[in-house]
Enzyme design. Structure first.
Site, PDB file in Angstrom:
ATOM      1  CG  HIS A   1      -1.910   0.964   1.409  1.00  0.00           C
ATOM      2  ND1 HIS A   1      -1.662   2.269   1.745  1.00  0.00           N
ATOM      3  CD2 HIS A   1      -3.252   0.866   1.240  1.00  0.00           C
ATOM      4  CE1 HIS A   1      -2.821   2.925   1.790  1.00  0.00           C
ATOM      5  NE2 HIS A   1      -3.791   2.101   1.481  1.00  0.00           N
TER       6      HIS A   1
ATOM      7  CG  ASP B   1       0.472  -2.305   5.845  1.00  0.00           C
ATOM      8  OD1 ASP B   1      -0.409  -2.286   6.727  1.00  0.00           O
ATOM      9  OD2 ASP B   1       0.270  -1.934   4.678  1.00  0.00           O
TER      10      ASP B   1
ATOM     11  CD  GLN C   1      -6.905  -4.417   3.990  1.00  0.00           C
ATOM     12  OE1 GLN C   1      -7.857  -5.110   4.331  1.00  0.00           O
ATOM     13  NE2 GLN C   1      -7.056  -3.155   3.597  1.00  0.00           N
TER      14      GLN C   1
ATOM     15  CE  LYS D   1      -7.321  -0.343   6.041  1.00  0.00           C
ATOM     16  NZ  LYS D   1      -8.135   0.489   5.148  1.00  0.00           N
TER      17      LYS D   1
ATOM     18  CB  CYS E   1      -3.846   3.579  -1.414  1.00  0.00           C
ATOM     19  SG  CYS E   1      -5.133   4.778  -1.077  1.00  0.00           S
TER      20      CYS E   1
END
Lengths: 142, 400
Positions: free
Chosen positions: B114, B191, B194, B217, B354
């Protein structure tokens, strides 16, 4: 009849499939502005040739959605032959029309009138506007 | 069981289908009530007042930190509250990257990242002269250990990688990557935006050095995120934001900072968000990741099998590990297609999400992304499939 039919008018689809004045010229007399919309992938470059305050030529290269591509094509056709003053007035009127602001309905937007339906789709205003914003910017480079 | 769960989410309404969880999740009543409770009943700042409301707010804020720590098996003081994944990843890049990297360093990264994971390190590379090394993706866009090994070497100082791709939905082999990276004394920045809502994350087992994620999220409020860092690194890092509460002693020429995590939490933090986040974790834990995965997979498998039957659809991630399906209507730019879904009150995402580099890899300009999560239903998937069939017909009819 889908609501979307107000957006996808035949003229728009026709310009999308057969864009006019497509392709840029490598000529320093032309002023170019490129605008990209990274969130949706639109990438539009407008190019103008101005002599004695009159737009002699308008070229474009556009990739992205049908609305943005057709918008660049329609613009390029109607602007050739206009004075800078007329062109800016038209462009501002168009931008007001698609973003559902007050606009001068008496001013003839010619074929660009087909983008009238965009105002019902707020998420698409940007698609219709990019070419016109880039076009205006080429004129301010004069 | 699903109907009862759906009642917990007031955003779910007849006639509206939310398939955009990868952008932000829906929020359950318990989270909304916690945020409202803070604003309505407390509305005080933390660490600053002697009155009841302030003390109680500080307690709730710190209890939330403990809850987050337990949730990912970290120590409480290793949990830094941030504005979101983006600010956590930027903190590491700006504070660690700019200070410890130089022209002899290499940063391993991937085209799956991302922009919030990629751009901070591209900036570090430009400013320090460090070199970005991209892991070569396989034909499906996946990261393999073999490809990772090919770019790993003595110069590798940082490995920057997503746990789950926000476009392709693949789960990356983080544990193996961390083990290999550590053999070369490189740190690993993950990261987790998700991943945190899909799989149980154990930072000790994974041995990750930094792990960033967002509240919104994972059923929590917007505006709050978490950066986990190993104690030794949080000790080492300098803050990048200076202001109230993070300082210890302030003099005209020099000042000192409090111990981590407080030194990274300058100014008034998103207190309502932090308090709400605690309820989001409770909600996820009550349902349990097994059930979340089971329901998500059930919906995903049905969705993908029905999509495959439709002629005129191109799917880019047939083997997603989560509920993310990325696709296009053939010959229809994603921005045109999405208007059709929007007219039918179906929430999807169109564009580059993104993540431009992965679109370059797929050789497409943009895509549509549908995400199913445990609170979605089979009926919603059925409607989505029907609408997709109609959309294919419609765009064909008008000349695309």
């Amino acid at each position: 009849m889908s609501n979307l039919d107000n957006l996808y008018r035949e003229v728009i689809m026709e310009h999308y499939k057969n864009p006019r004045n497509k392709g840029l010229l490598d000529d320093s007399k032309y002023k170019s502005i490129r605008i990209k919309n990274p969130s949706c992938g639109d990438d539009i470059t407008m190019q103008t040739l101005v002599c004695d305050g009159v737009i002699k030529d308008c070229r474009q290269v556009a990739s992205g959605c049908s609305i943005s591509v057709a918008s660049a094509s329609v613009l390029s056709e109607i602007m050739i032959g206009k004075t800078i003053k007329e062109a800016i007035e038209l462009a501002n009127n168009f931008l007001n029309m698609v973003s559902n602001k007050e606009y001068n309905q008496a001013l003839d937007l010619e074929e660009a009138e087909v983008f009238n339906g965009v105002k019902q789709f707020p998420a698409r205003i940007k698609c219709a506007s990019i070419a016109w914003v880039a076009f205006k910017d080429t004129l301010s480079k004069e | 069981m699903n109907d009862k769960i759906r009642e917990d989410f007031p955003q779910i309404k007849p006639g509206y289908i939310y398939f955009d969880t990868a952008a932000t999740s829906l929020k359950p009543n318990s989270v909304i009530e916690a945020v409202n409770m803070y604003n309505r009943d407390l509305s005080a700042n933390i660490n600053r007042g002697m009155y009841y409301q302030s003390v109680e707010t500080t307690n709730l804020y710190e209890q939330s930190r403990e809850k987050v720590a337990k949730f990912i098996n970290a120590k409480t003081e290793e949990i830094v509250f941030t504005r979101g994944t983006t600010s956590g990843l930027n903190l590491v890049a700006s504070s660690y990257g700019l200070k410890y990297l130089n022209q002899d360093s290499e940063i391993i990264i991937s085209e799956q990242e991302h922009h919030s994971s990629f751009l901070p390190w591209q900036n570090v590379a430009k400013k320090t002269g460090a070199k970005l090394r991209f892991i070569e993706l396989d034909q499906h866009g996946k990261i393999t250990i073999e490809a990772f090994k090919r770019v790993l070497n003595d110069k590798t100082k940082v490995v920057v990688i997503n746990y789950i791709s926000n476009v392709l939905g693949y789960i990356n082999p983080i544990k193996e990557i961390v083990n290999l990276a550590h053999e070369f004394k490189a740190i690993v920045v993950v990261d987790g935006a998700q991943a945190i809502q899909h799989i149980k994350v154990d930072v000790v087992d994974l041995n990750i050095d930094f792990f960033a994620f967002s509240g919104h999220k994972m059923l929590g409020p917007t505006g709050v995120g978490i950066l986990y860092g190993k104690s030794s690194y949080l000790e080492l890092l300098e803050p990048i934001e200076f202001g109230g509460d993070m300082n210890e002693d302030v003099e005209k020429t020099n000042s000192t900072w409090k111990k981590y995590p407080t030194k990274f939490e300058a100014g008034t933090m998103p207190i309502a968000g932090v308090i709400g986040l605690s309820k989001a974790i409770e909600y996820l834990e009550n349902i349990g990741f097994e059930r979340i995965e089971e329901q998500t997979k059930l919906l995903y498998r049905y969705l993908i099998s029905e999509l495959l039957k439709i002629e005129g659809i191109k799917i880019y991630n047939l083997y997603s590990d989560t509920g993310i399906v990325t696709f296009n209507l053939v010959n229809v730019p994603s921005h045109d297609a999405i208007s059709y879904y929007a007219e039918k009150n179906i929430a999807l995402r169109s564009g580059q999400h993104c993540a431009k580099l992965i679109h370059d890899f797929l050789e497409i300009n943009s895509s549509l992304r549908a995400t199913v999560y445990f609170y979605n239903s089979i009926e919603e998937v059925k409607t989505f499939i029907d609408v997709t069939k109609e959309a294919v017909k419609y765009f064909k009819k008008i000349g695309f």
